[in-house]
Design an enzyme around this catalytic site. Structure first.
Site, mmCIF file in Angstrom:
data_model
loop_
_atom_site.group_PDB
_atom_site.id
_atom_site.type_symbol
_atom_site.label_atom_id
_atom_site.label_comp_id
_atom_site.label_asym_id
_atom_site.label_seq_id
_atom_site.Cartn_x
_atom_site.Cartn_y
_atom_site.Cartn_z
ATOM 1 N N CYS A 123 0.851 -1.183 0.000
ATOM 2 C CA CYS A 123 0.000 0.000 0.000
ATOM 3 C C CYS A 123 0.891 1.240 0.000
ATOM 4 C CB CYS A 123 -0.936 0.105 1.192
ATOM 5 S SG CYS A 123 -2.061 -1.260 1.343
ATOM 6 N N ARG A 143 3.375 -0.109 -5.156
ATOM 7 C CA ARG A 143 3.226 -0.665 -3.806
ATOM 8 C C ARG A 143 1.892 -1.390 -3.613
ATOM 9 N NH1 ARG A 143 6.862 1.762 -0.260
ATOM 10 N NH2 ARG A 143 5.569 1.157 1.496
ATOM 11 N N TRP A 173 -3.028 -2.586 -1.572
ATOM 12 C CA TRP A 173 -2.755 -3.997 -1.842
ATOM 13 C C TRP A 173 -3.501 -4.741 -0.741
ATOM 14 C CZ3 TRP A 173 -0.617 -8.282 0.555
ATOM 15 C CH2 TRP A 173 -0.261 -9.341 -0.274
ATOM 16 N N ASN A 219 -1.058 2.400 5.878
ATOM 17 C CA ASN A 219 -0.205 1.371 5.295
ATOM 18 C C ASN A 219 0.296 0.503 6.456
ATOM 19 O OD1 ASN A 219 3.206 1.524 4.007
ATOM 20 N ND2 ASN A 219 1.774 -0.135 3.922
ATOM 21 N N GLY A 220 0.055 -0.804 6.387
ATOM 22 C CA GLY A 220 0.492 -1.690 7.470
ATOM 23 C C GLY A 220 -0.638 -2.643 7.836
ATOM 24 N N GLU A 228 16.011 -17.366 -10.551
ATOM 25 C CA GLU A 228 15.609 -15.993 -10.846
ATOM 26 C C GLU A 228 14.850 -15.931 -12.188
ATOM 27 O OE1 GLU A 228 15.251 -13.419 -9.240
ATOM 28 O OE2 GLU A 228 15.328 -11.756 -10.642
ATOM 29 N N LYS A 266 10.958 -14.627 -12.593
ATOM 30 C CA LYS A 266 10.534 -13.549 -13.507
ATOM 31 C C LYS A 266 9.349 -14.019 -14.347
ATOM 32 C CE LYS A 266 12.133 -11.130 -11.855
ATOM 33 N NZ LYS A 266 12.968 -10.699 -10.801
ATOM 34 N N GLU A 275 6.121 -14.378 -12.209
ATOM 35 C CA GLU A 275 5.488 -13.194 -11.637
ATOM 36 C C GLU A 275 4.929 -12.236 -12.675
ATOM 37 O OE1 GLU A 275 8.036 -10.666 -9.254
ATOM 38 O OE2 GLU A 275 9.729 -11.097 -10.523
ATOM 39 N N HIS A 334 16.236 -36.595 -10.414
ATOM 40 C CA HIS A 334 15.687 -37.145 -9.164
ATOM 41 C C HIS A 334 14.191 -36.863 -9.040
ATOM 42 C CE1 HIS A 334 19.624 -38.333 -7.692
ATOM 43 N NE2 HIS A 334 20.070 -37.183 -8.160
ATOM 44 N N LYS A 365 5.355 -3.968 -4.857
ATOM 45 C CA LYS A 365 6.814 -3.847 -4.910
ATOM 46 C C LYS A 365 7.471 -4.058 -3.541
ATOM 47 C CE LYS A 365 10.646 -2.775 -7.061
ATOM 48 N NZ LYS A 365 11.204 -3.892 -7.844
HETATM 49 C C1 F6R Z 1 10.795 -10.297 -7.609
HETATM 50 C C2 F6R Z 1 10.808 -9.331 -6.537
HETATM 51 C C3 F6R Z 1 10.651 -9.823 -5.146
HETATM 52 C C4 F6R Z 1 11.606 -9.060 -4.208
HETATM 53 C C5 F6R Z 1 11.332 -9.468 -2.756
HETATM 54 C C6 F6R Z 1 12.314 -8.819 -1.806
HETATM 55 O O1 F6R Z 1 10.987 -9.692 -8.853
HETATM 56 O O2 F6R Z 1 10.920 -8.149 -6.754
HETATM 57 O O3 F6R Z 1 10.840 -11.190 -5.055
HETATM 58 O O4 F6R Z 1 12.909 -9.356 -4.575
HETATM 59 O O5 F6R Z 1 10.038 -9.087 -2.412
HETATM 60 O O6 F6R Z 1 12.240 -7.439 -1.898
HETATM 61 P P1 F6R Z 1 13.378 -6.517 -1.346
HETATM 62 O O7 F6R Z 1 14.587 -6.761 -2.147
HETATM 63 O O8 F6R Z 1 12.845 -5.117 -1.534
HETATM 64 O O9 F6R Z 1 13.574 -6.875 0.089
#
Ligand code: F6R
Length: 606
Positions: free
Chosen positions: A2, A27, A74, A100-101, A478, A482, A485, A501, A601
């Site tokens: 949020c 956010r 969110w 927010n929280g 990774e 990507k 998500e 396995h 984010k």
């Molecule tokens: C994936 C992504 C998330 C963040 C994770 C940690 O693309 O962005 O998996 O990497 O939420 O976030 P930070 O690095 O901000 O602690």
């Protein structure tokens, strides 16, 4: 999660706040709303769905006043709907709040307030706050906020406006970020700096437990013990170009393209005259025997590579822990342990909680963060900035390559401090890093047409497997993250040696299998994995050198990556075509790459 914002100035508040929400929507973006105050009345506008719908409401109804608060959500408690969108009000609509929280004791408080006659309109935990404020309000908003927060358990950054107080916003913070912005004609507040631009030039970070009384020409702050605190404003360093898409169709595309300059910026900051520059951490690295990396998501993948760098150069024992697991274990605080928290946002709730746990056990904590004023940075003994510039696309791209670069240099620092890196080895390691920015640029350029060819054929596939060994196992994880998500394709990253396995049972002639097989110690082992996939008619995307004939022959598609020279640095290049692959698959499947469904984010809640 949020985002919240607020504005007092001489412009129409709703127009300013709509722009601020646009900058905060990374956010959370399932609903949004604004409350403004004018002539003793509050006006609320909210909508479920994208911000455009809120904009339409304001285009139609016009604006009301120069003071307001806003929220982009969110969902945690209650579905994404107009009723659950913030701002929330007390029963007679004289107090409006954005939050927010998470308020953890909301159920008990809701029962108590309902018994006292409060009428709730939403299913959210946040609506507790305006109702609680109303029970304590006797004309003094600060006193009401002080009394209210004594009852709240959980985390919050909230802003409140009162119908009978012109040009005044009260904010409080505990566990979620809140910044106050000051400009020549405006005061603002927001969860993050980009939302303060361009009206604020200076920023003040509200600290844990503080309450601020923001008016059009002043800010007064009191701490948890009601002592007055001088607001510490400093100049905002981010410029407007860093928070706009520029010529790109998405922040993700822009941020992928920025990677050469990000890596270069970190090199320029941490290397001086061909040697490692001093780093500002209040920890004696020479005494460290053991490192624990704590991180989530993409940052955790970077930590897996950080372990390899440290083990190789500093020859010390390294553990990599997922923050949400570490915080609920009973970890051992061995003497000589350094905890390193890695976080782009610096606000990830689980990483922050595990950092606090480590500190409570007297372990020193250093952090690698992109957002320098973040909670994780401020609560660490030393914070090494990632210098990536704001990362706005929800999928982390440039922060990942930035983290790898910073971790590589941190490993060299540690090795040097421990006397395990000769001047010659230092030079050799640094020399291997210097060409990386150019190789990143070259790899992005050369891979594009091959990525597009593969996407043409494979975009409809509903699952994809990513295989890698050694450092490229992190790349596989990774790459899979990507694709999941942003393109909503089920994907799994696996250490290639583990494939037979179990997961090899998945392979059919419909399954794309991405095999990350650049030259290096694991190359031949990877080719054996490719053979196994091929024997079962899987559709292979090979990632490796374009001159690699064996890889080419075994692959349906080859994503060419340049050779990094130093094998440890190869994952900085191997991930690049996979970022672009996910981006194009997502676009083909009509997904919003910057705002994937269900995500936000900064994961500031558990
Ligand atoms: C994936 C992504 C998330 C963040 C994770 C940690 O693309 O962005 O998996 O990497 O939420 O976030 P930070 O690095 O901000 O602690």
């Amino acid at each position: 999660m949020c985002g919240i914002a607020g504005y007092i100035g001489n412009l129409d508040a709703s127009s300013v706040l709509l722009v601020a929400l646009e900058r905060l929507k990374y956010r959370g973006y399932d609903s949004a709303g604004i409350a403004t105050q004018e002539n003793g009345e509050l006006t609320i506008g909210k909508s479920a769905g994208r911000l455009k719908e809120l904009q339409d409401i304001y285009d139609e109804q016009g604006s009301f006043g120069n003071c307001g608060i806003a929220h982009t959500r969110w969902a945690t408690h209650g579905t994404p709907s107009t009723e659950n969108a913030h701002p929330h009000c007390n029963t007679d609509q004289s107090i409006a709040v954005v939050h927010n929280g998470i308020i953890e004791n909301h159920e008990r408080l809701r029962r108590q307030l309902t018994d006292q006659g409060a009428i709730f309109q939403s299913q959210t935990d946040s609506e507790i706050i305006p109702h609680l404020l109303a029970t304590y309000y006797d004309g003094d908003p600060i006193k009401a906020v002080q009394a209210c927060i004594k009852e709240l358990e959980g985390s919050y950054a909230f802003a409140a406006i009162f119908a009978d107080h012109e040009n005044r916003i009260i904010v409080a913070r505990h566990g979620s970020p809140l910044l106050i912005g000051r400009g020549p004609h405006a005061m603002m507040l927001a969860s993050d700096i980009p939302a303060l631009l361009p009206h604020a030039h200076d920023v003040c970070v509200l600290e844990e437990g503080q309450i601020a009384d923001i008016r059009n020409d002043s800010v007064e702050i009191v701490d948890a013990d009601s002592n007055n605190v001088d607001p510490a404003f400093k100049k905002i360093e981010i410029n407007f170009n860093e928070v706009s898409k520029g010529e790109y169709d998405s922040f993700m595309a822009k941020e992928i393209a920025e990677q050469p300059e990000v890596v270069q910026r970190i090199i320029d900051d941490r290397i001086s005259n061909g040697a490692l520059a001093d780093i500002a951490v209040e920890v004696d690295l020479s005494q460290i025997q053991h490192v624990v990396f704590l991180a989530c998501g993409t940052s955790w993948h970077a930590a897996l590579l950080g372990k390899r760098f440290l083990e190789h150069y500093a020859r010390i024992h390294v553990e990599v822990d997922i923050s949400s697991e570490y915080r609920y274990r009973n970890p051992i605080a061995a003497g000589g342990t350094l905890v390193v928290a890695i976080s782009q946002s610096g606000e990830t709730a689980d990483t922050l909680a595990s950092l606090r746990l480590a500190r409570s056990m007297f372990m020193p904590v250093v952090s690698l963060v992109n957002v320098v004023d973040s909670s994780i940075a401020r609560e660490s003994e030393g914070a090494l900035p990632l210098l990536c510039g704001p990362e706005i696309g929800v999928a982390s791209t440039k922060a990942y390559t930035g983290q790898l670069t910073a971790l590589f240099l941190f490993a060299l620092q540690m090795a040097k401090a421990k006397g395990r890196l000769t001047a010659e080895q230092e030079k050799e390691a640094i020399d291997s890093l210097l060409p990386i920015p150019e190789l990143v640029a070259g790899t992005l350029k050369n891979a594009e047409e091959h990525v597009l060819d593969a996407v043409e054929v494979l975009a409809p596939a509903n699952a994809t497997v990513f295989l890698g060994r050694g450092g490229e196992h992190a790349t596989a994880l990774e790459g899979a993250l990507k694709l999941k998500e942003i393109a909503y394709v089920h994907a799994t990253g696996y250490p290639a040696g583990e494939f037979k396995h179990g997961p090899i049972a998945l392979v059919t002639n419909q399954l794309p299998v991405v095999c990350i097989a650049p030259q290096g110690a694991m190359h031949d082992k990877m080719l054996s994995n490719l053979e196994e996939v091929r024997a079962r008619q899987g559709r292979i995307i090979g990632v490796g050198q374009s001159s690699d004939r064996d890889l080419k022959n075994l692959s349906d598609h080859l994503f060419p990556v340049d050779l990094a020279g130093n094998e440890l640095l190869q994952p900085l290049l191997s991930i690049l075509p996979l970022q672009r692959y996910s981006y194009h698959v997502a676009r083909r499947r009509d997904c919003d790459v910057d705002q994937p469904r269900n995500l936000a984010k900064s994961v500031t809640v558990e």
